[in-house]
Scaffold this active site. Structure first.
Site, short mmCIF file in Angstrom:
data_model
loop_
_atom_site.label_atom_id
_atom_site.label_comp_id
_atom_site.label_asym_id
_atom_site.label_seq_id
_atom_site.Cartn_x
_atom_site.Cartn_y
_atom_site.Cartn_z
N GLY B 65 -3.78 -9.33 -4.85
CA GLY B 65 -3.06 -10.57 -4.57
C GLY B 65 -2.69 -10.62 -3.10
N SER B 67 -0.62 -10.90 0.51
CA SER B 67 0.49 -10.17 1.13
C SER B 67 1.78 -10.87 0.73
CB SER B 67 0.32 -10.18 2.65
OG SER B 67 1.42 -9.55 3.27
N GLY B 68 2.74 -10.13 0.23
CA GLY B 68 4.02 -10.73 -0.17
C GLY B 68 4.04 -11.21 -1.61
N GLY B 70 4.06 -9.45 -4.24
CA GLY B 70 4.91 -8.59 -5.08
C GLY B 70 4.18 -7.39 -5.65
N SER B 139 -7.04 -6.50 -1.58
CA SER B 139 -8.42 -6.58 -2.09
C SER B 139 -8.87 -8.01 -2.36
CB SER B 139 -8.60 -5.70 -3.33
OG SER B 139 -7.48 -5.67 -4.18
#
Lengths: 234, 234
Positions: B65, B67-68, B70, B139
């Site tokens: 997912g 950046s940021g 979670g 990724s």
């Protein structure tokens, strides 16, 4: 090598008995940014949870010696002894790593050093995960082994010199590599065309000319017990 | 990627209850030589010993997912849940790996792919060692995630899409990276100047706009239980 991280020892809350190795910890670093915009993420400190769960202190036994000295065989024999007694452990075998993690590396000096660096980093990660790690890697150069000791963590690093002589390794020649090295088909072959720098002060020295593989593995098991990495009542 | 190895599934002797994941094994290969004179060393088959010791089937939860989104926070929350319930596990966090194992890599496409490849190889090794591994890595590319699935072992790979929207990740901007990416200070920033290819059929999707971190971690724990990687009576 680890860089940009301030290392701090955190005593575990369930220490084993008096021992030079009794005070372990997990590398902990404050959140910080490197030049590459990488933040260090820190989870809940799980070292104590792991120690209670696994009933052992992680360590890395680093088996160094010539090709054919018996490193891998001893490593797998020790793995079996430990698993049968309930200790979580894993063998990082140099040749096996070259099939997977290090499959992109060759045999020039820089690649050999990188091969060793990655093995040490993985051993360190596995120790952080609570495992006892057994590395079987020729690792012929003292400087490289010193790097491995630093990466793994000096307090957890147990250098094991499998000191079988070149003569015996060559006479065994289980992989046929010595014969090929003598013919010049393999260059930079440790013990033949490339030096092996003997460890000056390894924690353990094992000569398979003087003991069986089983006895060698038992010696390493006894070391882990004597130094309280594991307990005998399992 | 693993190469030169014939993979063979070896059923464990202590199978969990009926489940698509019930038949696991350890990659086993016959001794063989690659072009680089590397012999594959095989220890005693310790998979069954490990399974009895650890009371779990190893798996890799691969959190992908923005950046940021979670990922790391969920990963460490899950690690704590698992450890408290007696399950051996470890978080491989993308940022943390870049401090150590992958400290030699940059952010160009080839380096990003190598970064991911090594994370997958280490996840595979940790699974072989019996651990449940939790990988938190942006990724962004489907091809790379497919490579990771192959390296880890399809039967053990659980793709978790942490699907928090770009808008929310950018509004959080916990690391200040989105602001810098908008200013052009960071190139090839996923979601801003580089694409994120959404997983088409992840095993699990978690949107932290719709649930708490704790609930997200509980969802992953429940998945491991429902698929018999772990048992509930611990």
């Amino acid at each position: 090598m680890p860089q940009g991280l301030a290392k701090k020892q955190t005593p575990l809350d369930v220490p084993l008995h008096s021992d030079v190795h009794a005070q372990f910890g997990r590398f902990v670093a404050s959140p910080q940014t490197t030049g590459a915009d990488i933040i260090w993420h820190e989870g809940a400190d799980c070292a104590a949870l792991r120690q209670r769960l696994m009933h052992q202190y992680p360590a890395t036994l680093w088996l160094t010696g010539l090709s054919g000295a018996g490193k891998s065989t001893i490593a797998f024999a020790l793995e079996k002894i430990l698993l049968e007694r309930g200790h979580s452990c894993f063998v990082l075998d140099g040749d096996n790593l070259r099939h997977h993690l290090n499959s992109d590396l060759g045999f020039l000096a820089a690649d050999r050093r990188e091969n060793l660096r990655r093995a040490a980093e993985v051993a360190h990660l596995m120790n952080e995960a609570g495992l006892i790690t057994i590395v079987a890697l020729i690792s012929p150069f003292a400087n490289d082994r010193a790097m491995a000791r630093q990466i793994v963590n000096t307090q957890r690093f147990i250098e094991v010199h499998v000191s079988t002589s070149t003569e015996l390794c060559e006479s065994r020649d289980t992989k046929g590599l010595y014969a090929r090295a003598r013919k010049g088909e393999i260059s930079e072959f440790t013990g033949i065309s490339s030096p092996y720098e003997k460890p000056v002060a390894p924690e353990i020295e094992i000569n398979t000319e003087l003991c069986s593989i089983e006895a060698a593995a038992q010696t390493l098991h006894a070391y882990l017990l004597a130094n309280n990495f594991i307990k005998s009542n399992r």
